[in-house]
Each structure stands twice: as C-alpha cells, then as structure tokens.
Design an enzyme around this catalytic site. Sequence first.
Site, PDB file in Angstrom:
ATOM      1  N   HIS A   9     -11.878  44.891  32.431  1.00 12.20           N
ATOM      2  CA  HIS A   9     -12.088  43.641  33.162  1.00 12.20           C
ATOM      3  C   HIS A   9     -11.142  42.557  32.655  1.00 12.20           C
ATOM      4  CE1 HIS A   9     -14.142  41.462  29.923  1.00 12.20           C
ATOM      5  NE2 HIS A   9     -14.851  42.568  29.686  1.00 12.20           N
ATOM      6  N   GLU A  79     -21.531  47.891  28.423  1.00 13.35           N
ATOM      7  CA  GLU A  79     -20.995  47.671  27.084  1.00 13.35           C
ATOM      8  C   GLU A  79     -22.141  47.677  26.065  1.00 13.35           C
ATOM      9  OE1 GLU A  79     -18.008  44.568  26.754  1.00 13.35           O
ATOM     10  OE2 GLU A  79     -17.833  44.600  28.936  1.00 13.35           O
TER      11      GLU A  79
END
Length: 87
Positions: A9, A79
């Site tokens: 990202h 994550e």
Amino acid sequence: MGELMVIRHGHTEWSLSGRHAGRTDVALTEAGEAAASALAPRPAHRRPVAEFSRPLGRAMRTAELAGLTGAEPDPDLLEWDYGGYEG
C-alpha cells in the site's frame, strides 16, 4: 509458469512518521494515492487470474488506484496486530 505480483500500500501519515499502523485503518496520503495510481499501467498489460488485498481501506484503495478493481478482501492478509504498541 504464472506470475505473482505483490503491491504494498502507498504512504500513510503513520508510515511517513515511522509509526506502525498494523490493523488501524489509516488513510493514504496524496503522495500514497499518486504512487498507487502510477502503478496502473503495470497490471493493465496482464490478465490476473485472482486478485487479493488486505481488507483495510489503505490496501483496498491502493489496489483500486493500481487498476486491480477486482481485488477481493482477504482477512488472512491482515497485518500484525501490535496491540498496545499500535501507532
């Protein structure tokens, strides 16, 4: 043989300041969105068989801007959970 394309990202305010966002959904900065948009020509020349993304907004937005509009959110790609150390 197939290819595997991995896209991280774009920048967030937290990533720029060295803070770990983990599972906190921090939005992309303008620079992060611009970097993601700059990737769009790369997957456009390929025919992906499957597209997956972390289910967080920053990751889904990166995929969208990079031209991977069919990316499916996959919670297994989340994550680390930093718990009290988040941020």
